[in-house]
Design a protein around this motif. Structure first.
Motif, PDB file in Angstrom:
ATOM      1  N   VAL A   1       0.814  -1.418  -0.005  1.00 15.63           N
ATOM      2  CA  VAL A   1      -0.007  -0.073  -0.140  1.00 15.63           C
ATOM      3  C   VAL A   1       0.989   1.286   0.021  1.00 15.63           C
ATOM      4  O   VAL A   1       0.618   2.032  -0.721  1.00 15.63           O
ATOM      5  N   PRO A   2       1.810   1.225   0.915  1.00 13.66           N
ATOM      6  CA  PRO A   2       2.731   2.733   0.868  1.00 13.66           C
ATOM      7  C   PRO A   2       3.443   2.678  -0.308  1.00 13.66           C
ATOM      8  O   PRO A   2       3.664   3.857  -0.846  1.00 13.66           O
ATOM      9  N   ALA A   3       3.792   1.519  -0.964  1.00 14.80           N
ATOM     10  CA  ALA A   3       4.793   1.638  -2.071  1.00 14.80           C
ATOM     11  C   ALA A   3       3.834   1.831  -3.383  1.00 14.80           C
ATOM     12  O   ALA A   3       4.501   2.883  -4.157  1.00 14.80           O
ATOM     13  N   VAL A   4       2.622   1.628  -3.282  1.00 13.16           N
ATOM     14  CA  VAL A   4       1.856   2.206  -4.550  1.00 13.16           C
ATOM     15  C   VAL A   4       1.616   3.610  -4.568  1.00 13.16           C
ATOM     16  O   VAL A   4       1.402   4.020  -5.662  1.00 13.16           O
ATOM     17  N   VAL A   5       1.751   4.123  -3.389  1.00 15.18           N
ATOM     18  CA  VAL A   5       1.476   5.623  -3.297  1.00 15.18           C
ATOM     19  C   VAL A   5       2.682   6.311  -3.427  1.00 15.18           C
ATOM     20  O   VAL A   5       2.724   7.347  -4.402  1.00 15.18           O
ATOM     21  N   PHE A   6       3.856   6.136  -2.808  1.00 17.20           N
ATOM     22  CA  PHE A   6       5.018   6.800  -2.969  1.00 17.20           C
ATOM     23  C   PHE A   6       6.113   6.393  -4.043  1.00 17.20           C
ATOM     24  O   PHE A   6       6.636   7.370  -4.498  1.00 17.20           O
ATOM     25  N   ILE A   7       6.030   5.251  -4.732  1.00 14.66           N
ATOM     26  CA  ILE A   7       6.908   4.984  -5.948  1.00 14.66           C
ATOM     27  C   ILE A   7       6.617   5.818  -7.076  1.00 14.66           C
ATOM     28  O   ILE A   7       7.713   6.399  -7.442  1.00 14.66           O
ATOM     29  N   PRO A   8       5.324   6.122  -7.345  1.00  6.26           N
ATOM     30  CA  PRO A   8       4.960   6.931  -8.504  1.00  6.26           C
ATOM     31  C   PRO A   8       5.553   8.534  -8.078  1.00  6.26           C
ATOM     32  O   PRO A   8       6.112   9.137  -8.987  1.00  6.26           O
TER      33      PRO A   8
END
Length: 275
Positions: free
Chosen positions: A26-33
């Motif tokens: 969940v955090p990766a989906v938000v912050f990687i972009p």
């Protein structure tokens, strides 16, 4: 006596892997972009604007880690203190968390259990391994939080029987972990000594010499700087005490030798002095 009510090590391990993937996603989906966006901006930024873009990259990364920790805490604490007493991974494996008397734990105890996992981690993960070797299959954080992990069919009032503990295995595994860390530490210390750095430099010199069209000039690589000149290849490095050493390789496949500096000894490197 039924002693199979407890969740075994591998069932707990699989549930933890599933939960780890979920809470990291969940955090990766938000912050990687966001990171990708700022990286692209850095590639197009003017020198004057580059510092600001890099600052935003660092800020986004820090925020990512903070959000990840908070999400991890709330995910485990809320679900393990909730009506199902289990995270999604534990539900998949049909296990749940209970208190010392078989009751559902509260949010405070669940929070303590989450952060007690830090102890299980910093003990070289031995705290997690304990779940397969201790009485009633408890990990280190279970002892700290006074909890048990049992199969989903367990009901308050059911017995919590003792199970065999494997103290011999615990001692053996703990010893292996300690010895392994000692070996890694020793290797790390050796790598910072003249002999260790010289071994690394000599191997890299042979690799560089085997390459074709290697440019002339200095090639920094960590604590060692390599030089390619018309007479061959050189590696210069300093030890922790400030002693400076240099190795020389005429060409690929030939022997590496030590170039002696005044006040420093080639003996520390383990390589013969260049003639």
């Amino acid at each position: 006596m039924n002693t199979t009510i407890y969740a075994g090590f591998w069932r707990r391990c699989i549930a933890f892997v599933v939960d780890g993937l979920l809470v990291s996603l969940v955090p990766a989906v938000v912050f990687i972009p966001l990171l990708v966006w700022r990286v692209r901006a850095a590639g197009q930024a003017t020198p004057e604007a580059l510092a600001g873009v890099i600052g935003s990259l660092v800020l986004i990364y820090i925020l990512w880690q903070v959000v990840a920790v908070v999400f991890w805490w709330l995910y485990f604490a809320c679900l393990e203190s909730g009506p199902r007493q289990a995270t999604l991974g534990k539900r998949l494996l049909k296990i749940k968390v209970i208190g010392k008397n078989g009751e559902r734990i509260g949010f405070g105890r669940a929070t303590g259990r989450v952060f007690a996992k830090i102890l299980s981690y910093i003990t070289l993960n031995f705290g997690y391994i304990m779940a397969g070797l201790t009485n009633r299959k408890r990990a280190l954080h279970d002892y700290v939080a006074e909890t048990y992990v049992v199969k989903a069919e367990f009901q308050p009032g059911d017995d919590l029987p003792d199970t065999p503990s494997h103290k011999g295995w615990m001692i053996a595994i703990a010893a292996i972990l300690v010895v392994g860390m000692g070996v890694l530490f020793a290797l790390g210390v050796f790598a910072q000594q003249p002999a260790g750095m010289a071994f690394q430099a000599a191997a890299q010199l042979q690799t560089l010499a085997a390459q074709q069209d290697l440019p002339y000039g200095p090639l920094p690589a960590g604590n060692i700087t390599y030089y390619h000149y018309s007479d061959g290849y050189h590696a210069v490095f300093e030890d922790a005490d400030g002693g400076e050493y240099a190795l020389y390789l005429p060409a690929a496949g030939e022997e590496v030798c030590c170039e002696n500096y005044p006040g420093d000894s080639c003996e520390a490197t383990g390589y013969a002095e260049c003639e």
